[in-house]
Design a protein around this motif. Sequence first.
Motif, PDB file in Angstrom:
ATOM      1  N   GLU A  25      48.734  53.943  37.606  1.00  0.00           N
ATOM      2  CA  GLU A  25      47.401  54.495  37.365  1.00  0.00           C
ATOM      3  C   GLU A  25      46.508  53.487  36.666  1.00  0.00           C
ATOM      4  N   ASN A  26      47.084  52.720  35.751  1.00  0.00           N
ATOM      5  CA  ASN A  26      46.316  51.699  35.047  1.00  0.00           C
ATOM      6  C   ASN A  26      45.844  50.606  36.005  1.00  0.00           C
ATOM      7  N   LYS A  37      45.422  50.975  39.266  1.00  0.00           N
ATOM      8  CA  LYS A  37      44.401  51.576  40.117  1.00  0.00           C
ATOM      9  C   LYS A  37      43.039  51.543  39.435  1.00  0.00           C
ATOM     10  N   SER A  38      43.030  51.885  38.142  1.00  0.00           N
ATOM     11  CA  SER A  38      41.781  51.892  37.384  1.00  0.00           C
ATOM     12  C   SER A  38      41.182  50.486  37.303  1.00  0.00           C
ATOM     13  N   GLU A  47      39.959  64.784  44.458  1.00  0.00           N
ATOM     14  CA  GLU A  47      41.394  64.807  44.730  1.00  0.00           C
ATOM     15  C   GLU A  47      41.734  66.130  45.397  1.00  0.00           C
TER      16      GLU A  47
END
Length: 357
Positions: free
Chosen positions: A15-16, A18-19, A276
């Motif tokens: 997730e990091n 992706k950010s 989402e």
Amino acid sequence: MSDDARVAAAMGQIENLKSQIEKAQQAKRDKSLAGSASSKAQPLATVRTPPSTKLRRTLKGHFGKVTALHWGGDSTHVVSASQDGNLLVWNAVTGSKVQAIALKSSYVMSVGMEQTNGNLIACGGLDNLCTVYNRGSSSSQPVEMSSHDGFVSCCRFLNETQVITSSGDASCIHWDLTTKQPISRFSGHTADAMFVSLCNDQQTFASCSVDKTIKLWDVRQKVATHTLVGHLGDVNGVEFLPSDSHCLASCSQDGSVRVWDIRVENEVARIGNAMEPNPASVENDGFTSLGVSASGRLIFCGHSDGSIYAFDILSEKNAPVFTMNGAHERHVSCVGVSPDGNAVCSGSWDSILKVWA
């Protein structure tokens, strides 16, 4: 560290990353297509909207869900596939049925017509086969090609001897019709590959997938040349812009339509509010398919609510330029723009095809 803790840590890192990727891409988006268009001194041409754009033909003949359609290169004929176990070839100008091809399997999901002469038609579905019919010869036997381990979701002819297919086995295959064998297999998606679009150069194609990505491939290589990331849900449709082979459009279950420029490997336009998808919801599949106008300015998207949405990629408004509400009674499964850009054909689970112009 326990296995659960390691998995949680890995998910956090993903997730990091992706950010970080999103921030890097956002930093490069210094101007949108709409911003560039609005800065020009010459005003944009007015988009023709309803009632000028309206239903011209209703094509009735199927008795099951229409799952796919494809225009012929002459912009007159359309082939459709249905779960009634038939392929139907239509004259979209007159609205008449030209030919019917009975299939061995009724679970057909894809169809494609060869663009030069229009005599060859490929189809596939849950039988995992790509089957090619010669509609110009009643005596010839269909060619069956087997190598996919999942349903065949899309078929497109490179020429009269070569076909590209995508599949639920997450791969695409480049076939030789003369040998009935794969020339190359393209693996890189991590979930079902849903659609393919061929570039005008006949060497490059794009595929989209349930893994939320779009990949660009060169038929001379087996590794993806580009991977486009940004959608939040299944990517159900992808098409190169006829007016610019460096750009392509995509639509997704997340409710957004995006235009990408391969040269910068980034999106240059986004329409719709991407959300989402809810995994528990089976009612709303979002945008299911798309077609692009000859100019590349308008994108027509079919929706699971039965409507067709037309988006102007040069508009600063984050909304359709017009909507054909209730175009079909059920889920719109396929949309295609004729090669000459004069008409849009849509197919639906209501068993009907419609031609708009």
